[in-house]
Scaffold this motif. Structure first.
Motif, PDB file in Angstrom:
ATOM      1  N   LEU A  25     -24.594  -9.202  37.843  1.00  0.00           N
ATOM      2  CA  LEU A  25     -25.827  -8.328  38.737  1.00  0.00           C
ATOM      3  C   LEU A  25     -26.183  -7.253  37.648  1.00  0.00           C
ATOM      4  O   LEU A  25     -27.024  -6.487  37.769  1.00  0.00           O
ATOM      5  CB  LEU A  25     -25.535  -8.140  39.663  1.00  0.00           C
ATOM      6  CG  LEU A  25     -24.749  -9.989  40.718  1.00  0.00           C
ATOM      7  CD1 LEU A  25     -24.560  -9.146  42.113  1.00  0.00           C
ATOM      8  CD2 LEU A  25     -26.100 -10.523  40.331  1.00  0.00           C
ATOM      9  N   ARG A  28     -29.842  -6.325  36.134  1.00  0.00           N
ATOM     10  CA  ARG A  28     -30.429  -6.216  37.126  1.00  0.00           C
ATOM     11  C   ARG A  28     -31.185  -4.853  35.283  1.00  0.00           C
ATOM     12  O   ARG A  28     -32.263  -4.504  35.347  1.00  0.00           O
ATOM     13  CB  ARG A  28     -29.954  -4.918  37.573  1.00  0.00           C
ATOM     14  CG  ARG A  28     -29.955  -5.593  39.281  1.00  0.00           C
ATOM     15  CD  ARG A  28     -29.352  -4.947  39.923  1.00  0.00           C
ATOM     16  NE  ARG A  28     -30.795  -3.514  40.324  1.00  0.00           N
ATOM     17  CZ  ARG A  28     -30.582  -3.874  41.793  1.00  0.00           C
ATOM     18  NH1 ARG A  28     -30.722  -4.913  42.185  1.00  0.00           N
ATOM     19  NH2 ARG A  28     -31.602  -2.548  41.419  1.00  0.00           N
ATOM     20  N   ILE A  82     -32.163 -10.749  41.560  1.00  0.00           N
ATOM     21  CA  ILE A  82     -32.236 -12.035  42.859  1.00  0.00           C
ATOM     22  C   ILE A  82     -32.309 -12.872  42.878  1.00  0.00           C
ATOM     23  O   ILE A  82     -32.055 -14.030  43.374  1.00  0.00           O
ATOM     24  CB  ILE A  82     -32.162 -10.246  44.045  1.00  0.00           C
ATOM     25  CG1 ILE A  82     -31.449  -9.615  43.773  1.00  0.00           C
ATOM     26  CG2 ILE A  82     -32.415 -11.425  45.330  1.00  0.00           C
ATOM     27  CD1 ILE A  82     -30.434  -9.035  44.037  1.00  0.00           C
ATOM     28  N   GLY A 139     -28.196 -13.826  36.161  1.00  0.00           N
ATOM     29  CA  GLY A 139     -28.488 -13.690  38.049  1.00  0.00           C
ATOM     30  C   GLY A 139     -27.718 -14.532  38.261  1.00  0.00           C
ATOM     31  O   GLY A 139     -26.620 -14.948  39.373  1.00  0.00           O
ATOM     32  N   LEU A 172     -29.693 -14.799  40.856  1.00  0.00           N
ATOM     33  CA  LEU A 172     -28.535 -14.888  42.012  1.00  0.00           C
ATOM     34  C   LEU A 172     -28.696 -15.940  43.595  1.00  0.00           C
ATOM     35  O   LEU A 172     -27.711 -16.873  43.476  1.00  0.00           O
ATOM     36  CB  LEU A 172     -28.433 -14.226  42.758  1.00  0.00           C
ATOM     37  CG  LEU A 172     -26.391 -13.244  44.078  1.00  0.00           C
ATOM     38  CD1 LEU A 172     -25.853 -13.911  43.144  1.00  0.00           C
ATOM     39  CD2 LEU A 172     -27.424 -11.993  44.524  1.00  0.00           C
ATOM     40  N   HIS A 196     -35.373  -7.450  41.206  1.00  0.00           N
ATOM     41  CA  HIS A 196     -36.351  -9.025  41.781  1.00  0.00           C
ATOM     42  C   HIS A 196     -35.595 -10.335  40.847  1.00  0.00           C
ATOM     43  O   HIS A 196     -34.544 -11.086  42.420  1.00  0.00           O
ATOM     44  CB  HIS A 196     -37.719  -8.925  42.586  1.00  0.00           C
ATOM     45  CG  HIS A 196     -37.948  -7.796  43.446  1.00  0.00           C
ATOM     46  ND1 HIS A 196     -37.057  -7.867  44.825  1.00  0.00           N
ATOM     47  CD2 HIS A 196     -38.453  -7.375  43.278  1.00  0.00           C
ATOM     48  CE1 HIS A 196     -37.254  -7.076  45.398  1.00  0.00           C
ATOM     49  NE2 HIS A 196     -38.554  -6.674  44.559  1.00  0.00           N
TER      50      HIS A 196
END
Length: 267
Positions: A236, A240, A249, A42, A252, A246
């Motif tokens: 991404l 995941r 993210i 991420g 990220l 989460h």
């Protein structure tokens, strides 16, 4: 060879050979730290997306507008950006899905019952080839960004290196199944990253001699497109798959924040 070019080559080489780190992790770790790997992927995506839009694409558009006018510069920049994405998409289209290196692989697979050896060797070799195909445009992107800015190049090389670690696992696991040799599995995995510096060499030999201000900024816009596509299509989804959504993210956002802070401090 000029110092910035040599520096760009070394960064690209290091990013490409990070596949060997993935292979080493597969052989020496007992379990895959999924949360850490998910977060790291991420972060890698965040760095690449942020620097692509905020620094590389933005800078290319401003330069092209100064040369070609506002509408002409915006049009050429957009065409180059989506051209970079199209190049990445075309490469993905020729990749056999069964050997896609972004399919989930974990360290635990090393101890699973092995399928037929000839089948696994074919899978390992195809995966190594696929990794090489994917890494070629990444090498161009890392090299060109590094030539333009040592700081940006370092951030992108680090992001690409993180991205290459699970690819190294993807190559080494089936080769180990097929041969029973950790040494062979490591070297196949390690060498699969060679196409990254080959991409840098191609950029140096093919693009650099014909470089003009317009072409240079078109290349930068295409590089931004390549990196955004890689982030959205590979990093991404892989992040995941390795962990909770989460966590990917959070990684990220952390990558974007770190990149933003580094650009502010270096400005």
């Amino acid at each position: 060879m000029e110092a910035p070019v040599l520096y760009a080559f070394l960064l690209t080489l290091g990013a490409g050979l990070a596949t060997g780190i993935g292979s080493a992790i597969a052989f020496f770790a007992n379990h895959t730290n999924r949360k850490f790997l998910s977060f790291s992927l991420g972060v890698s995506a965040g760095v690449m997306i942020y620097v692509s839009f905020v620094e590389i694409l933005h800078g290319a558009q401003i330069s092209l507008e100064e040369i070609l006018g506002v509408r002409g510069g915006m049009s050429v920049c957009a065409l180059a950006f989506f051209g970079g994405m199209l190049l990445s998409a075309l490469i993905d289209r020729i990749v056999p899905s069964a050997e896609n290196p972004h399919e989930f692989k974990s360290v635990e697979n090393m101890d699973a019952p092995a399928p037929p050896r000839h089948r696994m060797m074919r899978t390992g070799l195809l995966t190594a080839l696929v990794v090489g195909i994917h890494n070629f445009p990444e090498g161009i992107a890392t090299f060109m960004a590094s030539v333009d800015s040592t700081e940006i190049g370092l951030a992108i090389a680090a992001a690409i290196a993180i991205h290459n670690i699970p690819e190294g696992i993807a190559v080494s696991v089936p080769v180990y199944y097929a041969t029973g040799s950790r040494k062979k599995a490591f070297w196949y995995s390690f060498l699969s990253g060679i196409s990254e510096p080959v991409g840098a060499l191609a950029a140096y030999l093919v693009l650099m001699p014909f470089m003009s201000p317009v072409l240079l900024n078109c290349v930068f816009a295409a590089v931004a497109g390549i990196m955004v596509f890689i982030s959205l299509d590979e990093l991404l989804p892989a992040a995941r798959e390795y962990g909770q959504p989460h966590i990917a993210i959070y990684g990220l956002l952390s990558g974007m924040a770190v990149m933003a802070l580094s650009l502010i401090l270096l400005s």
